[in-house]
Design a protein around this motif. Structure first.
Motif, PDB file in Angstrom:
ATOM      1  N   ASN A  83       0.800  -1.223   0.000  1.00  0.00           N
ATOM      2  CA  ASN A  83       0.000   0.000   0.000  1.00  0.00           C
ATOM      3  C   ASN A  83       0.835   1.278   0.000  1.00  0.00           C
ATOM      4  O   ASN A  83       0.388   2.311   0.471  1.00  0.00           O
ATOM      5  CB  ASN A  83      -0.938   0.004   1.205  1.00  0.00           C
ATOM      6  CG  ASN A  83      -1.908  -1.153   1.151  1.00  0.00           C
ATOM      7  OD1 ASN A  83      -2.428  -1.484   0.098  1.00  0.00           O
ATOM      8  ND2 ASN A  83      -2.129  -1.786   2.282  1.00  0.00           N
ATOM      9  N   GLU A  84       2.054   1.211  -0.511  1.00  0.00           N
ATOM     10  CA  GLU A  84       2.937   2.370  -0.501  1.00  0.00           C
ATOM     11  C   GLU A  84       3.684   2.474  -1.825  1.00  0.00           C
ATOM     12  O   GLU A  84       4.230   1.496  -2.318  1.00  0.00           O
ATOM     13  CB  GLU A  84       3.940   2.230   0.648  1.00  0.00           C
ATOM     14  CG  GLU A  84       4.923   3.353   0.761  1.00  0.00           C
ATOM     15  CD  GLU A  84       5.927   3.126   1.879  1.00  0.00           C
ATOM     16  OE1 GLU A  84       6.603   4.095   2.215  1.00  0.00           O
ATOM     17  OE2 GLU A  84       6.039   2.005   2.401  1.00  0.00           O
ATOM     18  N   VAL A  85       3.680   3.670  -2.390  1.00  0.00           N
ATOM     19  CA  VAL A  85       4.478   3.954  -3.580  1.00  0.00           C
ATOM     20  C   VAL A  85       5.271   5.227  -3.329  1.00  0.00           C
ATOM     21  O   VAL A  85       4.854   6.088  -2.563  1.00  0.00           O
ATOM     22  CB  VAL A  85       3.622   4.118  -4.861  1.00  0.00           C
ATOM     23  CG1 VAL A  85       2.942   2.827  -5.237  1.00  0.00           C
ATOM     24  CG2 VAL A  85       2.619   5.241  -4.725  1.00  0.00           C
ATOM     25  N   ARG A  86       6.405   5.306  -3.969  1.00  0.00           N
ATOM     26  CA  ARG A  86       7.230   6.507  -3.891  1.00  0.00           C
ATOM     27  C   ARG A  86       7.752   6.805  -5.292  1.00  0.00           C
ATOM     28  O   ARG A  86       7.948   5.892  -6.090  1.00  0.00           O
ATOM     29  CB  ARG A  86       8.391   6.323  -2.935  1.00  0.00           C
ATOM     30  CG  ARG A  86       7.896   6.189  -1.502  1.00  0.00           C
ATOM     31  CD  ARG A  86       9.014   6.250  -0.528  1.00  0.00           C
ATOM     32  NE  ARG A  86       8.457   6.096   0.795  1.00  0.00           N
ATOM     33  CZ  ARG A  86       8.918   6.720   1.858  1.00  0.00           C
ATOM     34  NH1 ARG A  86       9.951   7.511   1.755  1.00  0.00           N
ATOM     35  NH2 ARG A  86       8.362   6.537   3.029  1.00  0.00           N
ATOM     36  N   GLY A  87       7.979   8.063  -5.547  1.00  0.00           N
ATOM     37  CA  GLY A  87       8.498   8.474  -6.836  1.00  0.00           C
ATOM     38  C   GLY A  87       9.800   9.237  -6.677  1.00  0.00           C
ATOM     39  O   GLY A  87       9.993   9.952  -5.694  1.00  0.00           O
ATOM     40  N   PHE A  88      10.698   9.066  -7.645  1.00  0.00           N
ATOM     41  CA  PHE A  88      11.978   9.768  -7.646  1.00  0.00           C
ATOM     42  C   PHE A  88      12.310  10.208  -9.061  1.00  0.00           C
ATOM     43  O   PHE A  88      11.928   9.559 -10.038  1.00  0.00           O
ATOM     44  CB  PHE A  88      13.113   8.842  -7.155  1.00  0.00           C
ATOM     45  CG  PHE A  88      12.901   8.325  -5.774  1.00  0.00           C
ATOM     46  CD1 PHE A  88      13.137   9.122  -4.660  1.00  0.00           C
ATOM     47  CD2 PHE A  88      12.455   7.023  -5.577  1.00  0.00           C
ATOM     48  CE1 PHE A  88      12.924   8.632  -3.385  1.00  0.00           C
ATOM     49  CE2 PHE A  88      12.236   6.535  -4.301  1.00  0.00           C
ATOM     50  CZ  PHE A  88      12.481   7.342  -3.198  1.00  0.00           C
ATOM     51  N   ASP A  89      13.055  11.295  -9.160  1.00  0.00           N
ATOM     52  CA  ASP A  89      13.640  11.688 -10.430  1.00  0.00           C
ATOM     53  C   ASP A  89      14.717  10.647 -10.710  1.00  0.00           C
ATOM     54  O   ASP A  89      15.605  10.439  -9.886  1.00  0.00           O
ATOM     55  CB  ASP A  89      14.249  13.083 -10.306  1.00  0.00           C
ATOM     56  CG  ASP A  89      14.874  13.584 -11.589  1.00  0.00           C
ATOM     57  OD1 ASP A  89      15.140  12.774 -12.512  1.00  0.00           O
ATOM     58  OD2 ASP A  89      15.126  14.791 -11.666  1.00  0.00           O
ATOM     59  N   PRO A  90      14.676   9.958 -11.851  1.00  0.00           N
ATOM     60  CA  PRO A  90      15.635   8.887 -12.102  1.00  0.00           C
ATOM     61  C   PRO A  90      17.018   9.349 -12.550  1.00  0.00           C
ATOM     62  O   PRO A  90      17.845   8.532 -12.931  1.00  0.00           O
ATOM     63  CB  PRO A  90      14.953   8.068 -13.199  1.00  0.00           C
ATOM     64  CG  PRO A  90      14.165   9.073 -13.957  1.00  0.00           C
ATOM     65  CD  PRO A  90      13.677  10.059 -12.909  1.00  0.00           C
ATOM     66  N   VAL A  91      17.280  10.634 -12.486  1.00  0.00           N
ATOM     67  CA  VAL A  91      18.576  11.152 -12.905  1.00  0.00           C
ATOM     68  C   VAL A  91      19.531  11.160 -11.714  1.00  0.00           C
ATOM     69  O   VAL A  91      19.245  11.761 -10.681  1.00  0.00           O
ATOM     70  CB  VAL A  91      18.442  12.571 -13.496  1.00  0.00           C
ATOM     71  CG1 VAL A  91      19.805  13.151 -13.836  1.00  0.00           C
ATOM     72  CG2 VAL A  91      17.554  12.542 -14.736  1.00  0.00           C
ATOM     73  N   CYS A  92      20.657  10.478 -11.865  1.00  0.00           N
ATOM     74  CA  CYS A  92      21.665  10.409 -10.800  1.00  0.00           C
ATOM     75  C   CYS A  92      22.189  11.811 -10.508  1.00  0.00           C
ATOM     76  O   CYS A  92      22.573  12.535 -11.438  1.00  0.00           O
ATOM     77  CB  CYS A  92      22.819   9.491 -11.216  1.00  0.00           C
ATOM     78  SG  CYS A  92      24.124   9.369  -9.966  1.00  0.00           S
ATOM     79  N   PRO A  93      22.218  12.216  -9.229  1.00  0.00           N
ATOM     80  CA  PRO A  93      22.700  13.551  -8.902  1.00  0.00           C
ATOM     81  C   PRO A  93      24.205  13.734  -9.116  1.00  0.00           C
ATOM     82  O   PRO A  93      24.694  14.843  -9.114  1.00  0.00           O
ATOM     83  CB  PRO A  93      22.341  13.701  -7.416  1.00  0.00           C
ATOM     84  CG  PRO A  93      22.201  12.326  -6.903  1.00  0.00           C
ATOM     85  CD  PRO A  93      21.745  11.479  -8.054  1.00  0.00           C
ATOM     86  N   HIS A  94      24.929  12.653  -9.361  1.00  0.00           N
ATOM     87  CA  HIS A  94      26.375  12.756  -9.564  1.00  0.00           C
ATOM     88  C   HIS A  94      26.727  13.261 -10.958  1.00  0.00           C
ATOM     89  O   HIS A  94      27.444  14.237 -11.110  1.00  0.00           O
ATOM     90  CB  HIS A  94      27.055  11.408  -9.302  1.00  0.00           C
ATOM     91  CG  HIS A  94      28.486  11.362  -9.746  1.00  0.00           C
ATOM     92  ND1 HIS A  94      28.901  10.579 -10.794  1.00  0.00           N
ATOM     93  CD2 HIS A  94      29.576  12.030  -9.305  1.00  0.00           C
ATOM     94  CE1 HIS A  94      30.210  10.756 -10.961  1.00  0.00           C
ATOM     95  NE2 HIS A  94      30.644  11.628 -10.084  1.00  0.00           N
ATOM     96  N   ALA A  95      26.222  12.591 -11.979  1.00  0.00           N
ATOM     97  CA  ALA A  95      26.644  12.950 -13.332  1.00  0.00           C
ATOM     98  C   ALA A  95      25.498  13.033 -14.339  1.00  0.00           C
ATOM     99  O   ALA A  95      25.733  13.100 -15.536  1.00  0.00           O
ATOM    100  CB  ALA A  95      27.689  11.954 -13.828  1.00  0.00           C
ATOM    101  N   GLY A  96      24.246  12.985 -13.875  1.00  0.00           N
ATOM    102  CA  GLY A  96      23.125  13.156 -14.784  1.00  0.00           C
ATOM    103  C   GLY A  96      22.735  11.946 -15.604  1.00  0.00           C
ATOM    104  O   GLY A  96      21.979  12.068 -16.554  1.00  0.00           O
ATOM    105  N   VAL A  97      23.229  10.768 -15.245  1.00  0.00           N
ATOM    106  CA  VAL A  97      22.898   9.532 -15.954  1.00  0.00           C
ATOM    107  C   VAL A  97      21.590   8.975 -15.380  1.00  0.00           C
ATOM    108  O   VAL A  97      21.360   9.040 -14.174  1.00  0.00           O
ATOM    109  CB  VAL A  97      24.034   8.494 -15.784  1.00  0.00           C
ATOM    110  CG1 VAL A  97      23.684   7.171 -16.422  1.00  0.00           C
ATOM    111  CG2 VAL A  97      25.333   9.045 -16.351  1.00  0.00           C
TER     112      VAL A  97
END
Length: 147
Positions: A83-97
């Protein structure tokens, strides 16, 4: 005083652009960001607000995740519990991959090997020094939508 070299000017400009981002990453908060709270299941939520549909709940396995194209762009959806979902920006904060979809309890960046916790996006292994950026999502009926 001698004229600055091109290197001095470029380094100064880069330092000016990077400093605000670095300061924001150094906040003293240790709590999970409020932008990615556990989602409720009932079709409740805000009155009249269904959000932008991102995926069907059945398409995101419990303990897994997937990257979808949604209203805000690409979103990494994870489902730590039924009963739980989470969302994230899939861009790595290190190098933008773009990171890979979760494998077990981790998310890995194929660029330089940074590893993130799949349930909360926190960095577990560098070179990234910050976690994945949360994207507010919720469960609405049988769908996952933007919150």
């Amino acid at each position: 005083m001698p004229d600055p070299t091109r290197r001095t000017v470029v380094c100064g400009l880069l330092a000016g652009l990077v400093a605000p981002v670095s300061l924001a990453a150094c906040s003293s908060s240790t709590d999970t960001p409020p932008a990615a709270p556990p989602a409720s299941t009932g079709g409740g939520g805000t009155a009249g607000g269904g959000g932008t549909p991102l995926a069907k709940l059945a398409d995101v396995p419990v303990g897994g995740g997937t990257i979808v194209n949604g209203g805000p762009g690409k979103v990494l959806l994870v489902r730590p519990t039924e009963n739980e979902v989470r969302g994230f920006d899939p861009v790595c904060p290190h190098a933008g991959v773009t990171v890979s979809a979760p494998s077990g309890s981790t998310i890995t960046c194929p660029g330089h090997g940074s590893v993130f916790n799949a349930s909360n996006g926190d960095v577990q292994k560098g070179p990234a020094t910050t976690g994945l950026t949360p994207v507010a999502v919720k469960i609405n009926g049988d769908s996952i939508v933007t919150a």
